[in-house]
Scaffold this active site. Structure first.
Site, PDB file in Angstrom:
ATOM      1  CG  ASP A 203      -5.527  -4.456   5.565  1.00  0.00           C
ATOM      2  OD1 ASP A 203      -5.112  -4.652   4.412  1.00  0.00           O
ATOM      3  OD2 ASP A 203      -6.557  -4.988   6.025  1.00  0.00           O
ATOM      4  CE  LYS A 207      -8.607  -4.911   3.276  1.00  0.00           C
ATOM      5  NZ  LYS A 207      -8.638  -5.990   4.276  1.00  0.00           N
TER       6      LYS A 207
END
Lengths: 428, 428
Positions: A203, A207
């Site tokens: 995750d 980003k």
């Protein structure tokens, strides 16, 4: 006042509901700030019958997000369903092809398909914005793309997974083991359905790949992010690091080098006194370094209804105000294909290993480092445990290649028990 | 690619020169990011003959900034002269009246004339941007106006004068007196020609008034900022505060209350472990609290060629990209006249005073506080100095009005020597 800006919102989980609430409760304020009324034409979600704590009266319902995305009365498609492929991608593509602007919080989709979506947006003149996809409520995409547009960016760093930072903070403050802290985070509902997305660094890696694309003008290249999760971080390392004035963080670092683009998301040591070192619990932090501005640090909530909805609304308001910036800050065609480089910018490293408790063992380790050209800044041998002698080493700046060479040579000596822990010390 | 964006730059000091360098050295990058070439048509400064370390070849020279501002080949007037009135204001007004967009770093001008300039910009459809006027390179105007546009802002705080923070940090770290630290800052060239602009809190107060206008949708009201400089902060207070886990910062705080807009720029105590408390040296920090996003903290260089030029270029790039946001984030006519309120949100206070060394003195002080409804959280009497007994008190939350009443009553008892020091503890 101009025509209202009409939204179609797909996905009515926490964030989607938060967006609906803001639009209903702050209608006058939003209109005053943007010069247009922000309206919702239609919504879509998996289940229609569900009490979401907010009225959906007056909004058309669509079962199919693709249909929603292309409705005539939708100017902006707000995608809050999630998932890198499937309905989210299909609906976003449909919207962009139809020339609808898109606002999304979907980091996985952008990390995997950012370039093709940017091309699609450009082809139809649509705008694709994703502030909510990175670091929750912190307006970091805006700062990097717009506010710092006069800079060549030198490095982007971030602690961007609140769950991992929570686990690491609890290990440190509470003296919990990784498994205990993980269980605590799980009990609090902090983990994704697939926890490797969090603790595996995926995750946060998504980003980082988005920030890197904007910072360095390259096509999103999530596949080349060197990923290392926090599962291997032990309470012992956290304690030893603290003892030497460091904290361990799951830190994303992206920098453009002469060899190519380095992107890594891995547990790193940072000085305890630095802003990154001082970050506690679930809060996020992004650090941007530009040739003009120096270091900019931004800190805030990385998740949750309010913060994420705030980021979505920032994008919606920009569109209402007529801002039309390219998806990654430059025309999609101008984004170069990233040349990925293994992380090899010299850095100090933290090493922890257990040696057989025999004379000469330490000398062999030191020799292996020396032969690979790795020099030792600090070394400490501490309390013996059974038959093994734990050793801590902080190296001077070295490349990962030289370090790996030294680690391989050490393993060959037969004095090193298990695999040594090797963590980069990021100079911040 | 669209037509080039043509600048006229008035003021070629550090910042102006920095802007010229960026535009010359990063032409291709800026064009790629904004979709337009950024060009300089003409420049103006007090002295033409001066080696500024950058070539001005190819730019027309104007002695008069007003003439520069209204040239046909100038799309954006970049005002970097400074001064709240005089030529800077005349030139900015001329530019706005002529429908030219304006980018300025001039906090004093905006603090005094922000509303009339915003009205003027709106009348001609021009854009007036001022990222560089607040907190140097930190893109905080953008974050507040755009990124957080979906929030109702609850409080804005900032350490926005690097010189003051440098002086306070040196007093703490170096054990210097205020005068010694002031002299050191002066020797390093950190002080304005009129140092009261810095140490009197005026410069930082200007910045706070601009943030407050955006945050709360009110007309800039610098005149109502409660200003208190750092000249009265003693090394004794810094030490006592540190001992109790606080740091003293020249902190700006703006909040909208039921009574009106509170704006203060004054030395305050903040927890040493908070981001504000950890801020060292000349760095700036702005904290924005919104109802959705929670707390956003931004940190970076508050002055200097690179950071300030970075902020100017952020505004220029926005204009090149077609962003046209109202000066203070809402139409000038929608900005309400601020109803200024004395700072009276309840807060804990730090008090230090010297009492006559006689029995019953402390009881009289305690009684004065009690009668005004101020309750004591911690009290400490420490080593006597000559005939006086120094006393430290931390109160529970109280209003400034109640505190002032207690202080007046204390003075009436005749046991308090000199004026007590009273500093607000800002809860962050």
């Amino acid at each position: 006042m101009s025509q209202p800006l009409r939204l179609g919102i797909a996905g009515l989980g926490t964030v989607g509901t938060g967006v609906v609430k803001i639009i209903r409760q702050k209608a006058a304020l939003l209109a005053e700030r943007s010069g247009r009324r922000i309206e919702i034409s239609a919504v879509s979600a998996r289940t229609r019958e569900k009490d979401r704590g907010v009225s959906l009266t007056g909004y058309a319902w669509e079962d199919d997000p693709v249909t929603l995305a292309t409705r005539d009365d939708v100017d902006v498609f707000v995608e809050l369903m999630g998932g890198s492929d499937g309905p989210a991608k299909a609906a976003v593509e449909a919207a962009l092809k139809a020339g609808k602007d898109v606002v999304t919080a979907n980091k996985a989709m952008l990390a995997h398909h950012g370039q093709s979506l940017a091309v699609m947006a450009e082809a139809s003149g649509a705008v694709l914005r994703f502030e909510a996809a990175v670091a929750g409520g912190i307006p970091v995409i805006k700062a990097l793309t717009e506010g710092l547009a006069g800079n060549e960016i030198e490095r982007v760093m971030g602690v961007m997974n609140g769950t991992c930072n929570y686990i690491l903070t609890r290990m440190e403050d509470g003296g919990l083991s990784y498994d205990e802290a993980f269980a605590e985070a799980d009990g609090l509902g902090y983990l994704e359905a697939d926890p490797t997305l969090d603790v595996g660094g995926i995750d946060a890696g998504h980003k980082l790949s988005l920030l890197a694309a904007i910072a360095f003008g390259t096509q999103v290249d999530f596949g080349s992010v060197e990923l290392e999760g926090i599962g291997s971080v032990s309470i012992e390392d956290i304690r030893q690091a603290a003892d030497m004035g460091f904290k361990i963080k799951l830190l994303g670092v992206a920098r453009m080098t002469g060899r190519g683009l380095e992107q890594s998301m891995a547990p790193c040591l940072v000085p305890a006194s630095s802003p990154l070192g001082q970050l506690q619990g679930g809060t996020n932090m992004v650090v941007i370094e530009g040739d003009q501005v120096g270091q900019i640090v931004m800190r805030g909530a990385g998740a949750g209804e309010g913060p994420t909805a705030s980021a979505v609304m920032g994008d919606v308001m920009d569109i209402a105000r007529g801002l039309r910036v390219s998806t990654f800050g430059r025309p999609a065609g101008a984004l170069a294909r990233a040349v990925p480089a293994k992380v090899s910018t010299p850095a100090p490293y933290y090493l922890r290993m257990a040696l057989v408790d025999k004379p000469g063992a330490l000398a062999k380790v030191a020799a292996a480092l020396g032969e690979a050209g790795v020099s030792i800044h600090r070394m400490r041998q501490y309390d013996h445990v059974d038959e093994s002698a734990p050793v801590l080493i902080v190296t001077h700046r070295t490349t990962r290649t030289a370090l790996d060479q030294a680690l391989a040579a050490m393993q060959g000596t037969g004095v090193v028990l298990d695999s040594p822990v090797a963590l980069r010390i990021e100079e911040v």
